[in-house]
Enzyme design. Sequence first.
Site, mmCIF file in Angstrom:
data_model
loop_
_atom_site.group_PDB
_atom_site.id
_atom_site.type_symbol
_atom_site.label_atom_id
_atom_site.label_comp_id
_atom_site.label_asym_id
_atom_site.label_seq_id
_atom_site.Cartn_x
_atom_site.Cartn_y
_atom_site.Cartn_z
ATOM 1 N N HIS A 18 0.859 -1.312 0.033
ATOM 2 C CA HIS A 18 -0.050 -0.210 0.006
ATOM 3 C C HIS A 18 0.985 1.294 0.051
ATOM 4 C CE1 HIS A 18 -2.991 -2.722 2.260
ATOM 5 N NE2 HIS A 18 -3.724 -2.371 1.030
ATOM 6 N N ARG A 91 -2.380 -6.400 -7.925
ATOM 7 C CA ARG A 91 -1.258 -7.337 -7.715
ATOM 8 C C ARG A 91 -1.327 -8.318 -8.781
ATOM 9 N NH1 ARG A 91 -3.166 -8.384 -1.560
ATOM 10 N NH2 ARG A 91 -5.139 -8.479 -2.808
#
Length: 158
Positions: A18, A91
């Site tokens: 993050h 991802r």
Amino acid sequence: MSVAVICPGSFDPITLGHLDVFERASRRFDRVVIAVLGNPRKEGLFTVEERMELITTETAHLDNIEVDRFHGLLVDFCADRGIGIVCKGLRGGSDFEYEQQMAQMNQRIGDLETLFVSTSPAHGYLSSSLVKEVARAGGRFEGTVPPAVEAALRARFA
Ligand code: PNS
């Protein structure tokens, strides 16, 4: 023209993945709002206030970041704040399907555009849930979260 983006999420708690997305968004856009979803029906490991505090600590070196919270629809929060772009990390393929659905819905109901940032390879395997699982079981999770989060997880599971 000044361009603002929003990075929304549960962030319970943030990982290095993050943080990498926040830092990269901060370099490319004029203003980055990190918005923590407060879900009254879903209690997290950390309260929304604790999550916001951890994010504020770990992004203190970035001067164009604001940390906020929201509930309800993201499109409504963005409309209130005059923000038209969501910036999210991806991802891989398993993220893509769900993220694309949300992006398309947000575009339809709120004219909100979503830009995806490809997660750095070093962080591609990270998720808040996995880190919590390892930390809860006493495993080695150093190097997956920033320092303040590591300390908070250790304190929580001491
Ligand atoms: O970190 P997460 O849990 O993957 O974040 C998901 C989040 C908070 C971005 C998403 O669930 C969201 O925007 N929720 C707010 C409610 C909403 O707007 N729902 C419609 C999405 S199409």
